[in-house]
Design an enzyme around this catalytic site. Sequence first.
Site, PDB file in Angstrom:
ATOM      1  N   VAL B 167     -92.858  24.733 -63.226  1.00 16.58           N
ATOM      2  CA  VAL B 167     -93.158  25.657 -62.132  1.00 16.58           C
ATOM      3  C   VAL B 167     -93.050  27.104 -62.646  1.00 16.58           C
ATOM      4  O   VAL B 167     -93.913  27.942 -62.375  1.00 16.58           O
ATOM      5  CB  VAL B 167     -92.191  25.422 -60.954  1.00 16.58           C
ATOM      6  CG1 VAL B 167     -92.395  26.481 -59.875  1.00 16.58           C
ATOM      7  CG2 VAL B 167     -92.384  24.017 -60.385  1.00 16.58           C
ATOM      8  N   HIS B 168     -91.993  27.363 -63.400  1.00 14.35           N
ATOM      9  CA  HIS B 168     -91.733  28.688 -63.978  1.00 14.35           C
ATOM     10  C   HIS B 168     -92.923  29.161 -64.837  1.00 14.35           C
ATOM     11  O   HIS B 168     -93.427  30.267 -64.675  1.00 14.35           O
ATOM     12  CB  HIS B 168     -90.455  28.552 -64.818  1.00 14.35           C
ATOM     13  CG  HIS B 168     -90.063  29.743 -65.619  1.00 14.35           C
ATOM     14  ND1 HIS B 168     -89.451  30.839 -65.067  1.00 14.35           N
ATOM     15  CD2 HIS B 168     -90.154  30.005 -66.949  1.00 14.35           C
ATOM     16  CE1 HIS B 168     -89.193  31.722 -66.015  1.00 14.35           C
ATOM     17  NE2 HIS B 168     -89.616  31.248 -67.172  1.00 14.35           N
TER      18      HIS B 168
END
Lengths: 296, 205
Positions: B167-168
Amino acid sequence: MASQSLDITRRSATTTQPPNIRGDVPQVAKLIDISKCIGCKACQAACMEWNDYRDKVGTCNGTYNNPPDLDADQWTVMRFTEYEPEAGKLEWLIRKDGCMHCADPGCLKACPAPGAIVQYGNGIVDFHEEHCIGCGYCITGCPFNIPRLSKKDGKAYKCTLCSDRVAVGLEPACIKACPTGALVFGTKDDMTHHAEGRITDLKSRGYAQAALYDPPGVGGTHVMYVLPHGDKPEIYEGLPKDPHISAWVSVWKGVTKPILGLGLGVIALGGFIHYVTKGPNEADDEDAKEDEHEGR
Amino acid sequence: MKAADRISRYSAQERANHWVVALLFVLAGASGLALFHPAFFFLSNFFGGGTWDRILHPFLGVLMFLSFLGLMVRFWSHNHYTPADREWLRRFRDVLNNREEGLDTGKYNAGQKTLFWVMVTTTILLLISGIIIWQPWFAPYFPIGLLRVAVVVHSLSAWVLIAGIFVHVYAAIWVKGTVRAMTRGDVSRAWAKKHHPAWYREISK
Ligand code: HEM
Ligand code: SF4
């Protein structure tokens, strides 16, 4: 140590069918009749001799257990218990400990190294040390506390049920050495039948609870005991009453991992879909141009 | 755009620290995944085979943890939640649809802060559980029952961390102008105004 085989039922960390063209191979079993064992340790010596290992000389811990525990260089040990069924009556219980060759082996289930543990068609569970990576997961998988990591080479070892001898039609070394017939070997059906005769005999001689130990929690085992006190396996140096693969190991090695693996794929795909449907989040045209320029 | 127009976001030390962590994360993660499921076992080839993978993984993990400690200390104070973060979370759908107007986000938004705490928690859990299952140095000193729990804790926290990092990474690709903050250290004024207005006000004071 394992021999090459065309009859492999299960292979660790392998998701396809291992070689198995012959299909049904007779199931083998070792039967350990505790009522006939005199604790002479001939089986221990025979195991050392055939498999050619020598444990270091240890120290006496005040019991007849010698060496006191299993080791990478000690695949079977006799465990002695002084048991008083009632006050003033003493029974000397002697249990030959070693791998039970579970039909549903926790060690194999836990192993992350492809082919380091195999289960042959005849039921023997064998370690292929040259594929072993030394992680010790088999130790966490086993409900009987059997495998040991060697301090010499970092590989896991345990009883092979003399898979090399059995493969060429010989009985395991321990069976050959036993002077009293406490150890017998044959097909699992024959051994179960033989055990029934022994249990009938024991019952007629006052051991009303005599029973066969072939625990269903691990799918049955290819090493079975005739226990005079069949209702209390624990008294035989902690033989588990209802062994099964720990729920933690099942969670860890069951459906969880394929689902989690898939989850990572879904998250990655989700990002891609988000990008092509919602588009990038740009602060201003300048930024966008600049990013293009930088090749991002 | 002239360099003078850009706002500094990360110092050279912060950037170096971040990329050391990122590299060690990839190495620790890949060598760990090799043991996680047979589908990933091929990754052990990058580390010299199964046994080397097993030997190296815990050292890579500990190095990752130690280098992450640096980031933890540097960024800890910026990651406390504020009322504006609650608003951000409530309007998460808008954020996903590139509609973040009206959100008064500080140096980090609620999503980034949540990821920060997820990383802090999972790396600590990975360190503790990893040491417990570390053969042959530490595992023999722990009971088998604890090893069973620890290996589950380890694989689950590794999964959460890896999913979080996905996600990062995606967020950095999605929000244009972000990658440069961590490669060159600066962002444009427009970027700061749009994505982190409260931070922008603070630093332009
Ligand atoms: C913080 C220090 C860490 C230590 C001491 C550590 C230690 C270990 C150990 C000892 C194992 C067992 C296999 C082996 O013998 O190598 C293992 C497995 C694993 N590690 Fe780590 N590790 C750490 C960090 C990490 C990190 C940062 C990740 C991922 C981002 C990770 C992911 C994994 C995975 C996926 C497995 C396989 C677990 C399973 O089989 O289910 N580890 N780790
Ligand atoms: S007793 Fe332990 S080592 Fe033997 S087959 Fe069962 S799980 Fe594997």
